[in-house]
Each structure stands twice: as C-alpha cells, then as structure tokens.
Scaffold this motif. Sequence first.
Motif, short mmCIF file in Angstrom:
data_model
loop_
_atom_site.label_atom_id
_atom_site.label_comp_id
_atom_site.label_asym_id
_atom_site.label_seq_id
_atom_site.Cartn_x
_atom_site.Cartn_y
_atom_site.Cartn_z
N ASN A 33 0.72 -0.87 0.08
CA ASN A 33 0.27 -0.39 0.26
C ASN A 33 0.87 1.51 -0.07
N LYS A 34 2.09 1.23 -0.72
CA LYS A 34 2.91 2.70 -0.95
C LYS A 34 2.06 3.16 -1.70
N PHE A 35 2.24 4.70 -2.00
CA PHE A 35 1.80 5.56 -2.97
C PHE A 35 2.59 5.73 -4.28
N ILE A 36 2.67 5.58 -5.49
CA ILE A 36 3.84 5.98 -6.34
C ILE A 36 4.51 7.13 -6.13
N HIS A 37 4.59 7.86 -5.57
CA HIS A 37 5.62 9.24 -5.79
C HIS A 37 6.13 8.58 -4.63
N GLU A 38 5.47 7.64 -3.50
CA GLU A 38 6.47 7.20 -2.38
C GLU A 38 7.91 6.06 -2.79
N ILE A 39 7.32 5.36 -3.52
CA ILE A 39 7.73 4.43 -4.18
C ILE A 39 8.68 5.00 -5.26
N SER A 40 8.84 5.62 -6.08
CA SER A 40 10.15 6.53 -7.11
C SER A 40 11.03 7.35 -6.52
N LEU A 41 10.35 7.82 -4.84
CA LEU A 41 11.79 8.75 -4.05
C LEU A 41 12.28 7.22 -3.62
N LEU A 42 11.51 5.96 -3.07
CA LEU A 42 12.55 5.37 -1.92
C LEU A 42 13.68 4.50 -3.06
N LEU A 43 13.26 4.52 -4.42
CA LEU A 43 13.94 3.27 -5.39
C LEU A 43 15.05 4.43 -6.38
N ASN A 44 14.49 5.51 -6.08
CA ASN A 44 15.39 6.34 -7.46
C ASN A 44 14.80 6.55 -8.57
N ILE A 45 13.65 5.67 -8.94
CA ILE A 45 12.95 5.61 -10.66
C ILE A 45 11.91 6.50 -10.49
N PRO A 46 12.14 6.91 -12.07
CA PRO A 46 11.19 8.07 -12.04
C PRO A 46 9.32 7.61 -11.90
N ARG A 47 8.68 8.45 -11.82
CA ARG A 47 7.00 7.93 -11.49
C ARG A 47 6.64 7.43 -12.21
#
Length: 73
Positions: A33-47
């Motif tokens: 249940n992580k948001f897309i922007h959280e995953i993006s910041l966590l893994l350093n991948i574009p949204r």
Amino acid sequence: MQTASTNICERMGRSQELSEFKRGTVIGCHLCNKFIHEISLLLNIPRSTVSSIISKWKQLGATATQPRSGKAC
C-alpha cells in the motif's frame, strides 16, 4: 566546432532496463500500500516508470520483460 546533432547525441543517453529484482521490489511496495510517489522516491526511479511497471503487472500478472518485435537471432 561540433554540429548540433553531435551535441544532442552526447547529452541524450540510453536508459537501461530495470532488473527483475527492482521490478519485483516496485510490485512489493505496491502490495504494501505504498503510493507511486513514495515508491519513486524510495527506489530513485521516475514516477512514470513505477506506474508503468504496476500497470503491466496488473494486466499481465508478471514482471518479466516481454519479447520485442524484430528479427530473432
């Protein structure tokens, strides 16, 4: 003096494919249940990449790369 096309080619690099592990990590974060922007910041991948991985996973049920069109070797 360099031409404009040479400068463009030097600035634009080709992107690499994400590893199977990193794609699986994106799906794991999504299932937690992580948001897309959280995953993006966590893994350093574009949204856009994160949302693309998630949507392909929902459609196909797998994170493996699909074969591309073209001549098979």
